[in-house]
Design an enzyme around this catalytic site. Sequence first.
Site, PDB file in Angstrom:
ATOM      1  N   ASP A 110     -40.656 -41.166  12.085  1.00 35.12           N
ATOM      2  CA  ASP A 110     -40.984 -42.216  11.117  1.00 35.12           C
ATOM      3  C   ASP A 110     -41.437 -41.597   9.795  1.00 35.12           C
ATOM      4  OD1 ASP A 110     -40.570 -44.034  13.135  1.00 35.12           O
ATOM      5  OD2 ASP A 110     -42.704 -44.258  13.613  1.00 35.12           O
TER       6      ASP A 110
HETATM    7  N1  URA Z   1     -42.826 -42.533  18.142  1.00 38.04           N
HETATM    8  C1  URA Z   1     -43.105 -43.222  17.008  1.00 38.04           C
HETATM    9  O1  URA Z   1     -43.689 -44.303  17.049  1.00 38.04           O
HETATM   10  N2  URA Z   1     -42.723 -42.685  15.837  1.00 38.04           N
HETATM   11  C2  URA Z   1     -42.099 -41.485  15.734  1.00 38.04           C
HETATM   12  O2  URA Z   1     -41.793 -41.035  14.619  1.00 38.04           O
HETATM   13  C3  URA Z   1     -41.830 -40.773  16.917  1.00 38.04           C
HETATM   14  C4  URA Z   1     -42.202 -41.327  18.124  1.00 38.04           C
END
Ligand code: URA
Length: 235
Positions: A103
């Site tokens: 993310d």
């Molecule tokens: N889980 C999440 O919520 N975000 C990520 O970037 C990776 C795993």
Amino acid sequence: MRLDKFLSNLKYGTRKDIEKLIRAGYVEVNGEVVRKKQTTIDPSADVVAIGGEEVLYFPSLTLMMNKREGTVCTHSDTRHPTVFEDLDEVYQRHDLHIAGRLDKDATGLLILSTDGQLIHRITSPRSNLYKTYHVKTKEPVESLDGLEAPPPIEDGKGRRYQPAPAQIVDIEGREATVRIREGKFHQLKRMFASLGHEVVALKRIAIHRLELDETLSPGQVRRLSEDEKDKLIKK
Ligand code: URA
């Protein structure tokens, strides 16, 4: 490979631009000016230069990045900087793809590679590789036992999804280390939210047996050795 194709693969312009460069005598192969776009070269043996500067080319390129906060895992985005913008020009010229996105607000281990087979082996559900994350929560967490038999979450496409059990490595106050095999959109945040915990920071510290090189500063990359690539995919 044809010289013009080699240069267009490395994003030196359209075939037309490249033809002009070659015709004008800017391009050398092994120190000799060539003026034919059809000239064939062996990209892993011949030295190509444009305007006297060597064109760097990696037949296969795999990078480890310590992703910084705020960059997005896409090739282009009008609102946010992309992880590709953090790469040196020589790497940007290669056709790199991401093996398991993070993310925008997440940090840590990101693998970028030109090797489609490697990417497939890292991301395929069949490989079932564990990814390890450091998670910071808004409030202290007493227990994350619920992650070992997790409630259903949303999969990011509006469907209910039953996540596979997570492994809890460690919990201390507002920090936890957990491992999951899957990689649905916002998966960990959603799994934590399903237990009533808000995630405020997320850092991936390992994929399978490959750990993040903590000497990389945020946004920095380095190439992976063959041994390190093995750590990504071999038992
Ligand atoms: N889980 C999440 O919520 N975000 C990520 O970037 C990776 C795993």
